[in-house]
Scaffold this motif. Sequence first.
Motif, mmCIF file in Angstrom:
data_model
loop_
_atom_site.group_PDB
_atom_site.id
_atom_site.type_symbol
_atom_site.label_atom_id
_atom_site.label_comp_id
_atom_site.label_asym_id
_atom_site.label_seq_id
_atom_site.Cartn_x
_atom_site.Cartn_y
_atom_site.Cartn_z
ATOM 1 N N UNK A 8 0.854 -1.182 0.000
ATOM 2 C CA UNK A 8 0.000 0.000 0.000
ATOM 3 C C UNK A 8 0.889 1.230 0.000
ATOM 4 N N UNK A 9 0.386 2.339 0.493
ATOM 5 C CA UNK A 9 1.193 3.553 0.549
ATOM 6 C C UNK A 9 2.376 3.359 1.474
ATOM 7 N N UNK A 10 2.117 3.339 2.782
ATOM 8 C CA UNK A 10 3.166 3.063 3.749
ATOM 9 C C UNK A 10 2.524 2.768 5.093
ATOM 10 N N UNK A 11 3.276 2.102 5.939
ATOM 11 C CA UNK A 11 2.826 1.822 7.290
ATOM 12 C C UNK A 11 3.754 2.471 8.298
ATOM 13 N N UNK A 12 3.595 2.107 9.555
ATOM 14 C CA UNK A 12 4.458 2.613 10.605
ATOM 15 C C UNK A 12 5.914 2.319 10.264
ATOM 16 N N UNK A 13 6.789 3.276 10.524
ATOM 17 C CA UNK A 13 8.228 3.130 10.268
ATOM 18 C C UNK A 13 8.543 2.909 8.791
ATOM 19 N N UNK A 14 7.700 3.438 7.923
ATOM 20 C CA UNK A 14 7.917 3.394 6.477
ATOM 21 C C UNK A 14 7.919 1.972 5.919
ATOM 22 N N UNK A 48 1.897 5.803 -7.164
ATOM 23 C CA UNK A 48 0.597 5.964 -7.821
ATOM 24 C C UNK A 48 -0.080 7.248 -7.358
ATOM 25 N N UNK A 49 0.019 7.528 -6.059
ATOM 26 C CA UNK A 49 -0.603 8.730 -5.488
ATOM 27 C C UNK A 49 0.007 9.996 -6.076
ATOM 28 N N UNK A 50 1.338 10.031 -6.162
ATOM 29 C CA UNK A 50 2.000 11.230 -6.664
ATOM 30 C C UNK A 50 1.829 11.385 -8.173
ATOM 31 N N UNK A 51 1.678 10.280 -8.874
ATOM 32 C CA UNK A 51 1.375 10.363 -10.304
ATOM 33 C C UNK A 51 0.037 11.067 -10.505
ATOM 34 N N UNK A 52 -0.895 10.831 -9.596
ATOM 35 C CA UNK A 52 -2.228 11.420 -9.688
ATOM 36 C C UNK A 52 -2.171 12.943 -9.613
ATOM 37 N N UNK A 157 2.225 4.546 -18.063
ATOM 38 C CA UNK A 157 3.550 4.337 -17.472
ATOM 39 C C UNK A 157 3.451 3.680 -16.095
ATOM 40 N N UNK A 158 2.610 4.237 -15.214
ATOM 41 C CA UNK A 158 2.531 3.688 -13.856
ATOM 42 C C UNK A 158 1.916 2.286 -13.858
ATOM 43 N N UNK A 159 0.991 2.028 -14.801
ATOM 44 C CA UNK A 159 0.412 0.694 -14.885
ATOM 45 C C UNK A 159 1.487 -0.327 -15.242
ATOM 46 N N UNK A 160 2.289 -0.017 -16.245
ATOM 47 C CA UNK A 160 3.384 -0.910 -16.633
ATOM 48 C C UNK A 160 4.367 -1.079 -15.478
ATOM 49 N N UNK A 161 4.615 0.004 -14.756
ATOM 50 C CA UNK A 161 5.583 -0.031 -13.661
ATOM 51 C C UNK A 161 5.135 -0.952 -12.533
ATOM 52 N N UNK A 162 3.902 -0.770 -12.043
ATOM 53 C CA UNK A 162 3.465 -1.600 -10.921
ATOM 54 C C UNK A 162 3.311 -3.065 -11.327
ATOM 55 N N UNK A 182 -4.122 -4.657 0.261
ATOM 56 C CA UNK A 182 -3.573 -3.307 0.202
ATOM 57 C C UNK A 182 -4.185 -2.509 -0.928
ATOM 58 N N UNK A 183 -4.012 -1.216 -0.875
ATOM 59 C CA UNK A 183 -4.703 -0.307 -1.774
ATOM 60 C C UNK A 183 -4.418 -0.516 -3.247
ATOM 61 N N UNK A 184 -3.165 -0.867 -3.613
ATOM 62 C CA UNK A 184 -2.872 -0.981 -5.046
ATOM 63 C C UNK A 184 -3.631 -2.132 -5.686
ATOM 64 N N UNK A 185 -4.139 -3.048 -4.865
ATOM 65 C CA UNK A 185 -4.859 -4.184 -5.434
ATOM 66 C C UNK A 185 -6.331 -3.893 -5.687
ATOM 67 N N UNK A 186 -6.711 -2.610 -5.561
ATOM 68 C CA UNK A 186 -7.970 -2.171 -6.158
ATOM 69 C C UNK A 186 -7.843 -2.141 -7.680
#
Length: 255
Positions: A8-14, A48-52, A157-162, A182-186
């Motif tokens: 996903x994005x990130x959790x505790x302690x990155x 993905x978030x920053x690409x948005x 680009x981001x689709x190919x990347x992930x 996790x979120x990317x699996x939406x």
Amino acid sequence: KVHVIVADGYGTNQEVISVYEMSGDVDTARPNLVKRYYGYMHSLGLMYQYATSFVGMKENQDEYKFLGYETHIRTVLDEGNVQFVKRLARERANYMFEMMSLKPDFRGENWRNPNDLVNFSHLANTKEAWYSVFGDVVTRVGIKRDERASRIVIGHYVQELIENVMNRIIEENHVRHVILAGGIFYNVKLNNRILKNTTGCFCVVPVAGDQGCGVGMYEAYLGGFNWLDLKWGERNSFENWEAELSEEDLDKYGG
């Protein structure tokens, strides 16, 4: 043996990606941590978030639109440039995976913040780094950042990347049966790619953000969470929902 991949994005302690293994009886098996990747630059969710926001959409809200945009790639680029964007994505994915393999902990020095939860300066640096990557992509194919076409190009680009990063993780861990969370699996196209690259059972539980935190905290501190409730159809936890809703509620939500 079943693998569980949480990304996903990130959790505790990155913490950004975790890979677990489970084996034994399905009712008693517990996941054992195999690998964990740290550092915001390893995060596919943040990418993905920053690409948005790079293309003028709203972070944590409009990510899903990329799946629609990226399908139009051949309406804004010729075939040569389409393949060029794919190659750039594959190269970045390979570089990203190699860095993850060589240095799973990519947090760097002085990564901690007073609360040990979020390092805002590192987030800002990560956003700037991805903006630079995305800017290079659109510039090299002659697209301006503020054009609608940039959403299509960056979406592709981001689709190919992930897809390529997750495929490398699947291959490295010799995954056959897999559970994804996790979120990317939406992202259904990503899931389809993973499905095709695994030969066994396949399960997606893309509980993201606050939903996932709530479930995780319950299980960690109380235990015994009824995971069978997390399904479409009849839910044991809400079997008396009609008795609990008022007539006004029933009218509001369509009976």
